[in-house]
Design an enzyme around this catalytic site. Structure first.
Site, PDB file in Angstrom:
ATOM      1  N   LEU A  38       1.770 -20.240   4.433  1.00 21.75           N
ATOM      2  CA  LEU A  38       0.588 -19.262   4.109  1.00 21.75           C
ATOM      3  C   LEU A  38       1.476 -17.818   3.935  1.00 21.75           C
ATOM      4  O   LEU A  38       2.271 -17.507   4.648  1.00 21.75           O
ATOM      5  CB  LEU A  38      -0.024 -19.266   5.159  1.00 21.75           C
ATOM      6  N   ASN A  40       0.647 -13.814   3.693  1.00 26.80           N
ATOM      7  CA  ASN A  40      -0.806 -12.849   3.680  1.00 26.80           C
ATOM      8  C   ASN A  40      -0.057 -11.408   3.231  1.00 26.80           C
ATOM      9  O   ASN A  40       0.666 -11.166   2.049  1.00 26.80           O
ATOM     10  CB  ASN A  40      -1.514 -12.978   4.915  1.00 26.80           C
ATOM     11  N   ASP A  41      -0.245 -10.450   4.195  1.00 27.62           N
ATOM     12  CA  ASP A  41      -0.173  -8.994   3.831  1.00 27.62           C
ATOM     13  C   ASP A  41       1.542  -8.755   3.211  1.00 27.62           C
ATOM     14  O   ASP A  41       2.095  -9.194   3.749  1.00 27.62           O
ATOM     15  CB  ASP A  41      -0.240  -8.012   5.278  1.00 27.62           C
ATOM     16  N   GLN A  57       4.159 -11.145   5.175  1.00 28.86           N
ATOM     17  CA  GLN A  57       3.762 -11.971   6.223  1.00 28.86           C
ATOM     18  C   GLN A  57       3.672 -13.282   5.753  1.00 28.86           C
ATOM     19  O   GLN A  57       3.213 -13.725   4.782  1.00 28.86           O
ATOM     20  CB  GLN A  57       2.381 -11.515   6.728  1.00 28.86           C
ATOM     21  N   SER A 101       2.106  -7.190  10.676  1.00 32.94           N
ATOM     22  CA  SER A 101       2.548  -6.258   9.534  1.00 32.94           C
ATOM     23  C   SER A 101       3.274  -4.906   9.739  1.00 32.94           C
ATOM     24  O   SER A 101       2.966  -4.533  11.007  1.00 32.94           O
ATOM     25  CB  SER A 101       1.223  -5.830   8.752  1.00 32.94           C
ATOM     26  N   ASP A 160       0.158  -2.675  12.723  1.00 31.78           N
ATOM     27  CA  ASP A 160       0.423  -2.360  11.318  1.00 31.78           C
ATOM     28  C   ASP A 160       0.968  -0.901  11.051  1.00 31.78           C
ATOM     29  O   ASP A 160       0.241  -0.257  10.215  1.00 31.78           O
ATOM     30  CB  ASP A 160      -1.052  -2.501  10.400  1.00 31.78           C
ATOM     31  N   GLU A 218      -7.631  -2.474  10.428  1.00 27.61           N
ATOM     32  CA  GLU A 218      -6.277  -3.030   9.847  1.00 27.61           C
ATOM     33  C   GLU A 218      -5.666  -2.030   9.055  1.00 27.61           C
ATOM     34  O   GLU A 218      -6.232  -1.681   7.796  1.00 27.61           O
ATOM     35  CB  GLU A 218      -6.319  -4.282   9.442  1.00 27.61           C
TER      36      GLU A 218
HETATM   37  C1  FRU Z   1      -4.029  -8.382   8.039  1.00 28.08           C
HETATM   38  C2  FRU Z   1      -3.578  -8.745   9.458  1.00 28.08           C
HETATM   39  C3  FRU Z   1      -2.820  -7.631  10.117  1.00 28.08           C
HETATM   40  C4  FRU Z   1      -1.792  -8.467  10.875  1.00 28.08           C
HETATM   41  C5  FRU Z   1      -1.415  -9.562  10.269  1.00 28.08           C
HETATM   42  C6  FRU Z   1      -1.031 -10.571  10.807  1.00 28.08           C
HETATM   43  O1  FRU Z   1      -4.336  -9.374   7.371  1.00 28.08           O
HETATM   44  O2  FRU Z   1      -4.346  -9.122  10.425  1.00 28.08           O
HETATM   45  O3  FRU Z   1      -3.685  -6.772  10.889  1.00 28.08           O
HETATM   46  O4  FRU Z   1      -0.808  -7.488  11.280  1.00 28.08           O
HETATM   47  O5  FRU Z   1      -2.589  -9.597   9.264  1.00 28.08           O
HETATM   48  O6  FRU Z   1      -0.562 -11.545  10.002  1.00 28.08           O
END
Ligand code: FRU
Length: 469
Positions: A38, A40-41, A57, A101, A160, A218
């Protein structure tokens, strides 16, 4: 867990998973996606010594949010990307539940990463450390440990860090939740990236004209654009309205002026950055030529993620395309980064009534439209875009419930630019006045089919699929 052990697990996940992931017909041709697991950010987006660096991420071990690692790519042109050594694995006690993040800055000619060490306790509580890591000569990152622990007055949700330099000093914004469970953005200052002094809350629920505005914010990002300072953030807990805030969580911005001395930010109204189904946690950086560039994540936490069919192939989510930002009438304008025109192959042009328009291949394609009059665009079997003269409606079948779901952009549409890449659609409205970004999962060899009696002038290109090496 020991780093060596984490890296063995990661290697096994990549070795056993990447062939299957690469066979997925929905695998993108020119968007960044994780080789397995997966994504993400976007994190640590920065330009340095001839390369854009983009970290991300990553849970390499499953298509679920778990203990996050930082993957790392770089590119000289925003088109051709190459893998770099894994940047961070959550091996230390201060990051036991994920290297969350953060951002990158250049200090002493080297990339420094500031990220959140996320720690969860068996009783369900959690804490967070803001941590520093420094690039070494091998392009790996040496951890320098936590430089800031949880500030007093906030829950364990403080994370973050986005760091930048201003007048010879470092500044950092953090997303936070206060003890009354209100979302906030905190500002800090440092002479050296190690010692951080709090300048207080610069935005949040109950500040600068925002009333109740969510229980957690976030991924803040603060930067100058035109004459304004723009604060991007992702509020959680906004109630859905008829045409706004329809995703589980939002990504948006306010414009204003940051007073660096007083630590005060006076700002205007909140605007969503995107009106589509999947766009979250965007992060910007400054290009060598002064452009403000942005990557977003084409996903939303907790929004039916695991129903996406790519999970059957052992991977999930991609980045958005890189975008360049500007300001028009106090609003942020997003356009695809101009570098992306290098992906175009042969141009096809056509003009006439939507009903008579030829079907267009959209596996990996760009369509530009100039519009007068109403039309509907059917995107294979997966999505519908409809312009009725007052609002643009994007709809699809929800992957979990099977029910039709809708997103809207209200305004006068004259021009559209649509970018397609096997599992995503990015729709830029009126040269970037609005954007609708979404995942979608069409059948193989998808076609765009027009109908309606509006007049269209269209241009179409199939796009190249550069290798990620
Ligand atoms: C946003 C988030 C951030 C965090 C990260 C964890 O999508 O929730 O706040 O740092 O993803 O993967």
């Amino acid at each position: 867990m020991q780093e060596a052990s984490l890296l063995k697990q990661l290697t096994l996940a990549v070795m056993s998973g990447q062939v299957r992931a690469a066979q997925d017909p929905h695998r993108p041709g020119w968007h960044l996606a994780p080789c397995v697991g997966l994504l993400n950010d976007p994190n640590g987006f920065i330009y340095h010594a001839g390369y854009y660096h983009l970290f991300y991420q990553w849970n390499p071990l499953a298509c679920a949010h778990g203990s996050k690692y930082w993957g790392h790519w770089r590119s000289a042109d925003l088109i051709h990307w190459e893998h770099q050594p894994l940047a961070l694995a959550p091996s230390e006690e201060y990051e036991s539940h994920g290297c969350y993040s953060g951002s990158a800055v250049i200090h002493d000619e080297r990339i420094h990463l500031m990220y959140t060490g996320n720690v969860k306790y068996p009783d369900g509580s959690r804490t967070a450390f803001q941590c520093l890591a420094r690039e070494n000569a091998r392009g790996e990152f040496d951890k320098l440990g936590p430089v800031l622990s949880l500030p007093v007055g906030y829950t364990g949700h403080v994370r973050d860090p986005k760091v930048w330099q201003h007048d010879g000093r470092w500044y950092m914004v953090l997303g936070a939740q206060d003890l009354e469970l209100k979302g906030k953005v905190l500002l800090f200052r440092s002479p050296d990236l190690h010692q951080w002094q709090s300048l207080g809350e610069i935005a949040g629920s109950g500040i600068s004209g925002l009333n109740d505005f969510g229980y957690m914010w976030e991924c803040p990002d603060l930067f100058a654009l035109g004459d304004e300072d723009v604060l991007i953030f992702c509020p959680q807990g906004l109630a859905a309205e008829a045409e706004r805030y329809r995703n589980t969580y939002q990504a948006g911005y306010v414009c204003g002026k940051l007073d660096y001395q007083q630590g005060q930010f006076n700002h205007g109204a909140f605007h969503e950055l995107d009106a589509g189904f999947e766009f979250y946690a965007p992060q910007t950086t400054l290009a060598a030529d002064g452009r403000r560039l942005l990557f977003g994540w084409m996903g939303i936490p907790d929004q039916d993620e695991l129903y996406q069919p790519t999970v059957n192939y052992g991977w999930i989510h991609t980045m958005s395309c890189p975008r360049e930002l500007s300001l028009r009438n106090g609003k942020v304008i997003q356009r695809p980064a101009r570098e992306l025109t290098a992906l175009r192959t042969v141009l096809f042009q056509w003009k006439g009534s939507a009903d008579a328009a030829p079907p267009l291949r959209i596996d990996s394609a760009e369509i530009q439209l100039e519009i007068s009059g109403e039309f509907t665009l059917q995107l294979a079997d997966a999505m519908t875009l409809e312009w009725d003269g007052e609002r643009l409606t994007l709809s699809r079948k929800n992957l979990r419930t099977g029910e039709r779901e809708f997103r809207y952009w209200r305004g006068s549409v004259q021009q559209l630019q649509l970018l397609f890449d096997r599992c995503s659609v990015e729709i830029f409205i009126n040269n970037g006045e609005g954007v609708m970004t979404s995942s979608y999962f069409p059948q193989p060899e998808p076609l765009a089919i027009f109908s309606g009696n509006g007049e269209l002038r269209l241009r179409h290109w199939l796009l190249l699929s550069p290798m990620l090496e």
